[in-house]
Design an enzyme around this catalytic site. Structure first.
Site: not given
Ligand code: F6P
Length: 350
Positions: A111, A135, A177
């Site tokens: 992002e 992610d 994570m």
């Protein structure tokens, strides 16, 4: 086959943000098709946006990408440099691209990197984006490469932890994570048969978690609790490693696993230990799924660049590789829907 009368471009490639397995597969596909099919030239910018910002580049041809398909990390290096936080950052990038005769950029990132790419495109730089992150939280793409590898690493760790937890009648808390999205925790926990999975998307009640843990012990099994680093207890806050912010304003998380293990030990009277998987989830060779996805994204990215379809991100939608506006990638974070979490809850405590 090379086509005559095509304009040859010099294209810069960079990888930004946290590395993940599959980055090299994208670079290889871009260069292999770009050179062999279109006759374009490439330059590798080093360490994310720091490369074009400081004019740090290296040659990038067929020879440089030989043998890199199975290698984790990125041959170009990465960083979390944000050119919009640096004085005259955009002007410096434009100057360095011009000085090196670079017509366009292929930016591979999450992002933050793609957010910079979006703004640079609006400011007149020719950019194509390729999504990556372990992610799996980018909008507009069903999957990001790196995620499947991370999930498999975490799943294997959970498989191993089951046997040692059972031998010692302990609770084992596995911290994975995932700052704002719990995809790794959800998939690794489901695949590894975790007894509780805790995500950033839903605050958890520590008494309820202790209840699941006790129930599991009653069945003569030891509980495995998977917790995403960004998960929070009810009325609590994210546990931070420290207060420092990176150049995109992110804090460094870490510590929820340890906090939770202490709570569970106090509440159940059974020993609880923590395993923090950390960067192991990002290292090493990509799975076959990630290699294929990364390769297909790279092929589509060079096609988009060749056609001058600037301001696009390549994405996986269903089984197709498509192009979407770069801005769509970062418009909204793709988090785990609560109905997906409900699927996992069926197995909690049993
Ligand atoms: O965005 C990928 C990611 O691995 C996150 O899951 C994690 O919170 C973050 O990067 C860690 O970043 P760093 O390696 O810079 O500490």
């Amino acid at each position: 086959m090379l086509q005559e009368d095509e304009q040859i471009m010099r294209i810069g490639v960079l990888t930004g943000g946290g590395d993940c397995p599959g980055l090299n597969a994208v670079i290889r596909a871009v260069v292999r098709k770009g050179v062999a099919t279109y006759g374009h030239e490439f330059v590798g910018f080093q360490d994310g946006w720091k490369g074009p910002l400081e004019g740090l580049s290296r040659p990038l041809g067929i020879a440089e990408v030989r043998g890199i398909l199975p290698r984790g990390g990125t041959i170009l290096g990465s960083s979390r440099t944000n050119p919009f936080k640096i004085e005259n950052g955009v002007e410096r990038i434009k100057e360095n691209l011009a000085a090196q005769g670079v017509d366009a950029l292929i930016a591979i990132g999450g992002e933050d990197t793609l957010g910079v790419a979006t703004k640079l495109h609006e400011l007149g730089v020719n950019v194509i984006g390729v999504p990556k992150t372990i992610d799996n939280d980018l909008g507009a793409t069903d999957y990001t490469f790196g995620f499947d590898t991370a999930v498999n690493i975490a799943m294997e760790a959970i498989d191993r932890l089951h046997t040692t937890a059972e031998s010692h009648h302990r609770t084992l808390v596995v911290e994975v994570m995932g700052r704002h999205a719990g995809w790794i925790a959800l998939h690794a926990g489901l695949a590894g048969g975790a007894n509780v999975i805790l995500l950033p998307e839903r605050q958890f009640d520590v008494d309820q978690v202790a209840g699941y843990v006790e129930k599991r012990f009653q069945h003569q099994y030891a509980p495995i609790v998977v917790v995403a680093e960004g998960a929070q207890p009810l009325d609590g806050q994210m546990v931070l490693h420290n207060q420092e912010l990176d150049s995109f304003g992110h804090v460094r998380l870490g510590g929820i696993g340890q906090w939770l293990a202490e709570q569970l030990e106090a509440k159940t009277g059974k020993e609880a230990r923590t395993v923090v998987l950390g960067h192991i989830q990002r290292g090493g060779t990509p799975t076959a799924f990630d290699r294929v996805l990364a390769t297909r994204l790279g092929l589509q990215a060079i096609d988009a660049a060749h056609e001058g379809d600037w301001g696009k991100m390549v994405a996986m939608q269903s089984t197709d590789i498509v192009r979407v506006p770069l801005a769509d990638a970062t418009a909204e974070l793709k988090t785990v829907p609560l109905e997906r979490y409900a699927e996992a809850e069926v197995f909690f405590g049993s």
